[in-house]
Design an enzyme around this catalytic site. Structure first.
Site, PDB file in Angstrom:
ATOM      1  CB  CYS A 270      19.460  20.824  -7.185  1.00 47.06           C
ATOM      2  SG  CYS A 270      20.159  20.783  -8.827  1.00 47.06           S
TER       3      CYS A 270
ATOM      4  CB  CYS B 148      24.361  22.223 -10.954  1.00 54.97           C
ATOM      5  SG  CYS B 148      22.734  21.588 -10.589  1.00 54.97           S
TER       6      CYS B 148
ATOM      7  CG  ASN C 241      -3.968   2.684  12.768  1.00 49.24           C
ATOM      8  OD1 ASN C 241      -5.173   3.188  12.574  1.00 49.24           O
ATOM      9  ND2 ASN C 241      -3.193   2.498  11.787  1.00 49.24           N
TER      10      ASN C 241
ATOM     11  CG  ASN D 195       3.657  11.676   9.143  1.00 49.88           C
ATOM     12  OD1 ASN D 195       3.449  10.766   8.606  1.00 49.88           O
ATOM     13  ND2 ASN D 195       3.456  11.884  10.437  1.00 49.88           N
ATOM     14  CB  VAL D 196       7.118  14.913   3.994  1.00 48.12           C
ATOM     15  CG1 VAL D 196       7.409  13.533   3.579  1.00 48.12           C
ATOM     16  CG2 VAL D 196       5.642  15.150   3.480  1.00 48.12           C
ATOM     17  CG  ASP D 197       3.673  16.645   9.351  1.00 49.28           C
ATOM     18  OD1 ASP D 197       2.768  15.749   9.191  1.00 49.28           O
ATOM     19  OD2 ASP D 197       4.682  16.506   9.876  1.00 49.28           O
TER      20      ASP D 197
ATOM     21  CB  THR E 219       2.109   3.971   9.833  1.00 47.83           C
ATOM     22  OG1 THR E 219       2.269   3.701   8.697  1.00 47.83           O
ATOM     23  CG2 THR E 219       2.511   2.817  10.857  1.00 47.83           C
TER      24      THR E 219
ATOM     25  CG  HIS F 185       8.645   8.529   3.120  1.00 49.55           C
ATOM     26  ND1 HIS F 185       7.437   8.079   3.617  1.00 49.55           N
ATOM     27  CD2 HIS F 185       9.476   7.337   3.363  1.00 49.55           C
ATOM     28  CE1 HIS F 185       7.497   6.857   3.519  1.00 49.55           C
ATOM     29  NE2 HIS F 185       8.575   6.144   3.356  1.00 49.55           N
TER      30      HIS F 185
HETATM   31  N1  APR Z   1      -4.491   8.642  14.997  1.00 52.36           N
HETATM   32  C1  APR Z   1      -3.657   7.545  14.756  1.00 52.36           C
HETATM   33  N2  APR Z   1      -3.911   6.965  13.475  1.00 52.36           N
HETATM   34  C2  APR Z   1      -4.820   7.470  12.635  1.00 52.36           C
HETATM   35  C3  APR Z   1      -5.424   8.576  13.131  1.00 52.36           C
HETATM   36  C4  APR Z   1      -5.276   9.135  14.222  1.00 52.36           C
HETATM   37  N3  APR Z   1      -5.967  10.609  14.557  1.00 52.36           N
HETATM   38  N4  APR Z   1      -6.213   8.786  11.601  1.00 52.36           N
HETATM   39  C5  APR Z   1      -6.091   7.989  11.002  1.00 52.36           C
HETATM   40  N5  APR Z   1      -5.122   7.065  11.456  1.00 52.36           N
HETATM   41  C6  APR Z   1      -4.519   6.009  10.796  1.00 52.36           C
HETATM   42  C7  APR Z   1      -5.379   5.175   9.593  1.00 52.36           C
HETATM   43  O1  APR Z   1      -6.173   4.395  10.159  1.00 52.36           O
HETATM   44  C8  APR Z   1      -4.252   4.663   8.587  1.00 52.36           C
HETATM   45  O2  APR Z   1      -4.088   3.297   9.082  1.00 52.36           O
HETATM   46  O3  APR Z   1      -3.470   6.330  10.171  1.00 52.36           O
HETATM   47  C9  APR Z   1      -3.049   5.501   9.115  1.00 52.36           C
HETATM   48  C10 APR Z   1      -2.793   6.464   8.015  1.00 52.36           C
HETATM   49  O4  APR Z   1      -2.135   5.465   6.818  1.00 52.36           O
HETATM   50  P1  APR Z   1      -1.541   6.452   5.342  1.00 52.36           P
HETATM   51  O5  APR Z   1      -2.648   7.419   5.153  1.00 52.36           O
HETATM   52  O6  APR Z   1      -1.406   5.010   4.513  1.00 52.36           O
HETATM   53  O7  APR Z   1      -0.418   6.839   5.731  1.00 52.36           O
HETATM   54  P2  APR Z   1       1.239   6.298   6.372  1.00 52.36           P
HETATM   55  O8  APR Z   1       0.892   5.005   6.696  1.00 52.36           O
HETATM   56  O9  APR Z   1       1.973   7.403   6.714  1.00 52.36           O
HETATM   57  O10 APR Z   1       1.199   6.233   4.472  1.00 52.36           O
HETATM   58  C11 APR Z   1       2.999   5.744   4.457  1.00 52.36           C
HETATM   59  O11 APR Z   1       2.659   6.454   1.876  1.00 52.36           O
HETATM   60  O12 APR Z   1       2.060   7.665   0.432  1.00 52.36           O
HETATM   61  C12 APR Z   1       2.905   7.252   1.065  1.00 52.36           C
HETATM   62  O13 APR Z   1       5.194   8.735   1.325  1.00 52.36           O
HETATM   63  C13 APR Z   1       3.670   8.448   1.731  1.00 52.36           C
HETATM   64  O14 APR Z   1       4.546   8.608   4.022  1.00 52.36           O
HETATM   65  C14 APR Z   1       3.200   8.073   3.176  1.00 52.36           C
HETATM   66  C15 APR Z   1       3.397   6.643   3.043  1.00 52.36           C
END
Ligand code: APR
Length: 253
Positions: free
Chosen positions: A129, A153, A216, A104-106, A191, A121
């Protein structure tokens, strides 16, 4: 596995020797930050190729900066959720035995109080830059010109996140692989486990003997590999999981 079954997970004090937590966008979903691939996910409204690539930035820096500024404002209005707070608690229990790796970048882990998360990320609030990689606060840049130019630069300044097609910071990814290789317990939280190299960290940990727990609500390619799959949200599951780990730890003292 349901929430109440977390206390039945067969964790031993030895599992707590080296814990690695990998988080993804689902970790911040309950703070109101949209995920990338879930329902209403950010990518559903935009194609990644349009926005999160060096080519997109070169072609239309205004569009890319507008999207990141929109996301910065959205994230700045959110708060860390009980899942973030639970991981701060876990770090205080485990100290140096604990490593947090996030996709996460947040910046919500840091705002919650986590120290030194490995931000694989990058971080959306950093201005970097594209030439010399120096970073600058917003007030050091002139956003009336697009892209804003590096005060050192004169190179183009972009958000400090890793874009598709770009390499990750070699120090961060080496640290993440080393810690995952040595893990005795690996938590994959929120994830989709499809974007590499982050997605290979839990697999490698498992192959090297770590106890693998996935948090998840949905299934992912990792679910069948996990020793325990908790089909719950992170804000609900992580506080219960930290209580379980505290209970196991108290037995080892
Ligand atoms: N708690 C836990 N998991 C959750 C929740 C929740 N409240 N809500 C959704 N999820 C799950 C979803 O089911 C999904 O499997 O979180 C996961 C999010 O997956 P993505 O949206 O693909 O995010 P991520 O895995 O972080 O993506 C990886 O992809 O686009 C690039 O750089 C971006 O860092 C990101 C990377």
């Amino acid at each position: 596995m349901e929430l109440h079954e977390i206390f039945a997970i067969n964790l031993t004090p030895e599992h707590l020797d080296r814990i690695v937590v990998l988080t993804g966008a689902g970790m911040s979903a309950e703070s109101g930050v949209p995920t990338f691939r879930g329902e209403g996910g950010l990518w559903k409204q935009h194609r990644p190729e349009e926005l999160a690539t060096p080519q997109a930035f070169a072609a239309d820096p205004q569009l890319v900066w507008d999207w990141y500024k929109y996301r910065r404002n959205l994230i700045a209005a959110t708060e860390p959720n009980p899942g973030h707070t639970a991981l701060v608690e876990l770090e205080s229990i485990l100290g140096d035995a604990y490593t947090l790796i996030t996709q996460n970048v947040d910046g919500l882990h840091t705002r919650a109080g986590s120290n030194r998360p490995i931000e694989l990320h990058g971080n959306i609030f950093i201005n970097k830059c594209n030439n010399c990689s120096n970073t600058f606060p917003d007030d050091a840049l002139n956003f009336d010109e697009m892209p804003p130019l590096c005060p050192k630069c004169q190179g183009p300044v972009r958000p400090g996140v890793v874009w598709f097609g770009e390499g990750l910071n070699p120090v961060d990814i080496e640290d993440a692989f080393m810690k995952s290789h040595q893990a005795t317990l690996f938590l994959s939280v929120g994830t989709s486990a499809v974007v590499h190299p982050a997605a290979s960290l839990p697999e490698m940990a498992k192959q090297n003997g770590a106890f693998l727990i996935e948090v998840n609500p949905d299934r992912t390619p990792l679910t069948s590999l996990a020793d325990t799959a908790i089909h719950e949200t992170s804000a609900k599951a992580l506080p219960a999981l930290v209580d379980k780990i505290r209970q196991v730890r108290s037995k080892s003292i």
